[in-house]
Design a protein around this motif. Structure first.
Motif, mmCIF file in Angstrom:
data_model
loop_
_atom_site.group_PDB
_atom_site.id
_atom_site.type_symbol
_atom_site.label_atom_id
_atom_site.label_comp_id
_atom_site.label_asym_id
_atom_site.label_seq_id
_atom_site.Cartn_x
_atom_site.Cartn_y
_atom_site.Cartn_z
ATOM 1 N N ASP A 1 0.819 -1.209 0.000
ATOM 2 C CA ASP A 1 0.000 0.000 0.000
ATOM 3 C C ASP A 1 0.858 1.267 0.000
ATOM 4 O OD1 ASP A 1 -2.089 1.962 0.699
ATOM 5 O OD2 ASP A 1 -3.278 0.191 1.164
ATOM 6 N N THR A 2 0.654 2.129 -0.957
ATOM 7 C CA THR A 2 1.332 3.421 -1.194
ATOM 8 C C THR A 2 2.742 3.267 -1.760
ATOM 9 O OG1 THR A 2 2.396 3.818 0.977
ATOM 10 C CG2 THR A 2 0.072 4.505 0.736
ATOM 11 N N CYS A 3 3.125 2.094 -2.235
ATOM 12 C CA CYS A 3 4.488 1.920 -2.741
ATOM 13 C C CYS A 3 4.685 2.630 -4.078
ATOM 14 C CB CYS A 3 4.802 0.438 -2.891
ATOM 15 S SG CYS A 3 6.511 0.119 -3.391
ATOM 16 N N ASP B 1 1.821 16.246 7.899
ATOM 17 C CA ASP B 1 1.738 17.467 8.702
ATOM 18 C C ASP B 1 3.144 18.022 8.916
ATOM 19 O OD1 ASP B 1 -0.983 17.203 8.892
ATOM 20 O OD2 ASP B 1 -0.943 16.243 10.861
ATOM 21 N N TYR B 2 4.071 17.122 9.188
ATOM 22 C CA TYR B 2 5.476 17.509 9.378
ATOM 23 C C TYR B 2 6.023 18.177 8.116
ATOM 24 C CZ TYR B 2 10.563 16.570 9.754
ATOM 25 O OH TYR B 2 11.933 16.671 9.750
ATOM 26 N N LEU B 3 5.733 17.608 6.950
ATOM 27 C CA LEU B 3 6.221 18.193 5.693
ATOM 28 C C LEU B 3 5.576 19.540 5.406
ATOM 29 C CD1 LEU B 3 6.316 15.062 3.342
ATOM 30 C CD2 LEU B 3 8.268 16.347 4.237
ATOM 31 N N ARG B 4 4.285 19.661 5.671
ATOM 32 C CA ARG B 4 3.597 20.934 5.408
ATOM 33 C C ARG B 4 4.138 22.061 6.279
ATOM 34 N NH1 ARG B 4 -0.903 17.190 5.171
ATOM 35 N NH2 ARG B 4 -1.775 17.111 3.045
ATOM 36 N N ARG B 5 4.709 21.696 7.412
ATOM 37 C CA ARG B 5 5.298 22.714 8.294
ATOM 38 C C ARG B 5 6.760 22.975 7.965
ATOM 39 N NH1 ARG B 5 1.951 20.159 12.292
ATOM 40 N NH2 ARG B 5 3.694 18.816 12.926
ATOM 41 N N HIS C 1 -1.901 2.126 -5.078
ATOM 42 C CA HIS C 1 -1.608 3.501 -5.500
ATOM 43 C C HIS C 1 -0.273 3.900 -4.898
ATOM 44 C CE1 HIS C 1 -2.599 4.736 -1.405
ATOM 45 N NE2 HIS C 1 -3.686 3.962 -1.510
ATOM 46 N N GLY C 2 0.260 5.029 -5.344
ATOM 47 C CA GLY C 2 1.512 5.522 -4.804
ATOM 48 C C GLY C 2 1.291 6.546 -3.698
ATOM 49 N N GLU C 3 2.252 7.450 -3.553
ATOM 50 C CA GLU C 3 2.195 8.457 -2.492
ATOM 51 C C GLU C 3 2.921 9.708 -2.951
ATOM 52 O OE1 GLU C 3 0.251 8.733 0.012
ATOM 53 O OE2 GLU C 3 1.254 7.964 1.816
ATOM 54 N N ALA C 4 2.330 10.862 -2.659
ATOM 55 C CA ALA C 4 2.954 12.134 -3.027
ATOM 56 C C ALA C 4 3.562 12.793 -1.792
ATOM 57 C CB ALA C 4 1.933 13.069 -3.666
ATOM 58 N N PHE C 5 4.783 13.235 -1.924
ATOM 59 C CA PHE C 5 5.487 13.914 -0.839
ATOM 60 C C PHE C 5 5.724 15.381 -1.193
ATOM 61 C CE2 PHE C 5 6.394 9.448 -0.291
ATOM 62 C CZ PHE C 5 6.317 9.261 1.085
ATOM 63 N N GLY C 6 4.751 15.985 -1.839
ATOM 64 C CA GLY C 6 4.844 17.389 -2.203
ATOM 65 C C GLY C 6 4.965 17.630 -3.685
ATOM 66 N N GLU C 7 5.089 16.573 -4.478
ATOM 67 C CA GLU C 7 5.176 16.739 -5.930
ATOM 68 C C GLU C 7 3.894 17.364 -6.467
ATOM 69 O OE1 GLU C 7 7.670 13.180 -4.734
ATOM 70 O OE2 GLU C 7 5.640 13.887 -4.314
ATOM 71 N N TYR C 8 4.034 18.365 -7.310
ATOM 72 C CA TYR C 8 2.906 19.121 -7.853
ATOM 73 C C TYR C 8 2.013 19.651 -6.722
ATOM 74 C CZ TYR C 8 4.298 16.912 -12.238
ATOM 75 O OH TYR C 8 5.018 16.482 -13.334
ATOM 76 N N CYS C 9 2.658 20.030 -5.627
ATOM 77 C CA CYS C 9 1.944 20.590 -4.465
ATOM 78 C C CYS C 9 0.913 19.620 -3.891
ATOM 79 C CB CYS C 9 1.274 21.912 -4.825
ATOM 80 S SG CYS C 9 2.413 23.164 -5.442
ATOM 81 N N THR C 10 1.149 18.325 -4.027
ATOM 82 C CA THR C 10 0.230 17.304 -3.534
ATOM 83 C C THR C 10 0.894 16.490 -2.438
ATOM 84 O OG1 THR C 10 -0.797 17.109 -5.718
ATOM 85 C CG2 THR C 10 -1.184 15.303 -4.183
ATOM 86 N N SER D 1 -6.907 11.472 -7.883
ATOM 87 C CA SER D 1 -5.665 12.140 -8.272
ATOM 88 C C SER D 1 -5.116 11.575 -9.576
ATOM 89 C CB SER D 1 -4.613 11.982 -7.169
ATOM 90 O OG SER D 1 -3.378 12.520 -7.578
ATOM 91 N N LEU D 2 -4.633 12.489 -10.421
ATOM 92 C CA LEU D 2 -3.951 12.091 -11.651
ATOM 93 C C LEU D 2 -2.442 12.315 -11.544
ATOM 94 C CD1 LEU D 2 -6.428 13.518 -14.322
ATOM 95 C CD2 LEU D 2 -6.358 11.236 -13.318
ATOM 96 N N ASN D 3 -1.991 12.666 -10.358
ATOM 97 C CA ASN D 3 -0.577 12.894 -10.112
ATOM 98 C C ASN D 3 0.204 11.621 -10.439
ATOM 99 O OD1 ASN D 3 2.003 13.321 -8.910
ATOM 100 N ND2 ASN D 3 1.111 14.751 -7.450
ATOM 101 N N PRO D 4 1.216 11.701 -11.292
ATOM 102 C CA PRO D 4 1.922 10.488 -11.723
ATOM 103 C C PRO D 4 2.575 9.707 -10.589
ATOM 104 C CG PRO D 4 3.048 12.480 -12.486
ATOM 105 C CD PRO D 4 1.718 12.911 -11.982
ATOM 106 N N VAL D 5 3.023 10.366 -9.512
ATOM 107 C CA VAL D 5 3.634 9.616 -8.420
ATOM 108 C C VAL D 5 2.581 8.867 -7.602
ATOM 109 C CG1 VAL D 5 5.617 11.154 -8.271
ATOM 110 C CG2 VAL D 5 3.637 11.568 -6.801
#
Length: 316
Positions: free
Chosen positions: A49-51, A211-215, A255-264, A271-275
């Motif tokens: 999950d989220t790989c 939350d940590y990343l957004r801060r 599905h994958g996981e976004a760590f800020g790519e395209y502000c996601t 989501s259509l974000n490729p990551v």
């Protein structure tokens, strides 16, 4: 007239907001985006999950059973979305002969719980099967004892990989399904691997990474913890493959996981974000050398609450 910088900002806004919130959802609920895994050839499908593709590539050389890391475009940006678009009426005959061993609690919400519904939108047409269409459907989280670790039977937020591995080995040794799908929770947050290894409580970047990343927290710190959570589940996959007979095993993700790519961040519905939508596809095999006897006892614990489990994973 918009300046170049303003036009770029507008394009980003459209991609980050309009597409995931509406266009992606409409495409998804009509099965118009992504490739259904039932269209591919495999005996066992392992979902991590989220790989992300790049995450599996980063650790591939640590595991002999991972050779080429290819990719497939997922049919969902979330677990429930992936399930709804994978287990469709078009594939009912195949699903009749499929065992789905699911640690993801959304399988319970979607197929076994009342009161849960997928988003309804104009021109929307979900065609998802029902629980009794599966050859076998097991909700592994229901088996976990409450124990001394609190409501979840432990303090770390979600069921470890081993119960999934144990049930998969038992089912495959004692049954004869045409296909078997195993759905592990890891590497999904919270990122418990390091805390378990060091016998300590979760740190902020492990428990609430986004939350940590957004801060303004360190992406490298979070991503390294995520990779260690991936290693945590892959160690169990190694044990699994040494104790099942399967000619063609696919390792992938819902599905994958976004760590800020395209502000996601994370994995928004639609989501259509490729990551988020491009996930790994690795082909390997398994051979049962019978060196491991499953220890997990599949006795349903009626005290477990699916909503408590989902809250621990960050869903409200």
């Amino acid at each position: 007239m918009l300046q170049e910088g303003g036009l770029l900002s507008l394009k980003r806004a459209v991609f980050n907001n309009l597409a995931p919130r509406y266009i992606g959802k409409v495409l998804s609920c009509n099965g118009l985006y992504g490739e259904n895994v039932f269209s591919r050839d495999w005996d066992v499908l392992i979902l991590l999950d989220t790989c992300r593709v790049d995450a599996l590539q980063a650790v591939a050389n640590e595991y002999e059973f991972i050779a080429d890391v290819n990719s497939i475009r997922s049919v969902g940006g979330t677990s429930a979305e992936w399930m709804a678009n994978t287990f469709t009426q078009k594939h009912t005959e195949t699903i009749n002969e499929t065992a789905y061993i699911a640690n993801n609690a959304f399988a319970s919400k979607l197929f076994s719980e009342s009161g849960y519904s997928l988003p309804e939108l104009p021109f929307c047409s979900w065609k998802t099967v029902e629980e009794n269409d599966f050859g076998k459907l097991e909700h592994i989280w229901k088996y976990e004892p409450k124990g001394e670790g609190g409501e979840l039977g432990h303090l770390m937020g979600h069921t470890p990989p081993r119960p999934v591995t144990d049930r998969a080995i038992s089912v495959m040794r004692n049954s004869d399904y045409e296909r078997v799908i195993l759905h592990y929770n890891q590497p999904h947050k919270p990122y418990t691997a390091d805390a378990l290894d060091e016998n300590r409580e979760l740190q902020e970047h492990e428990h609430f990474p986004f939350d940590y990343l957004r801060r303004g927290g360190s992406k490298d710190t979070v991503f390294n913890s995520y990779l260690n959570n991936l290693r945590y589940v892959l160690d169990d996959v190694k044990l699994l493959l040494q104790n099942i007979d399967a000619n063609r095993v696919a390792i992938s993700a819902d599905h994958g996981e976004a760590f800020g790519e395209y502000c996601t961040y994370e994995h928004p519905f639609g989501s259509l974000n490729p990551v988020v939508r491009l996930v790994p596809w690795v082909i390997t095999s398994g051979e049962d050398d019978k060196t491991y006897i499953p220890e997990f006892d599949p006795i349903e614990n009626t005290d477990r609450d699916v909503d408590v489990l989902l809250n621990a994973l960050g869903y409200t």
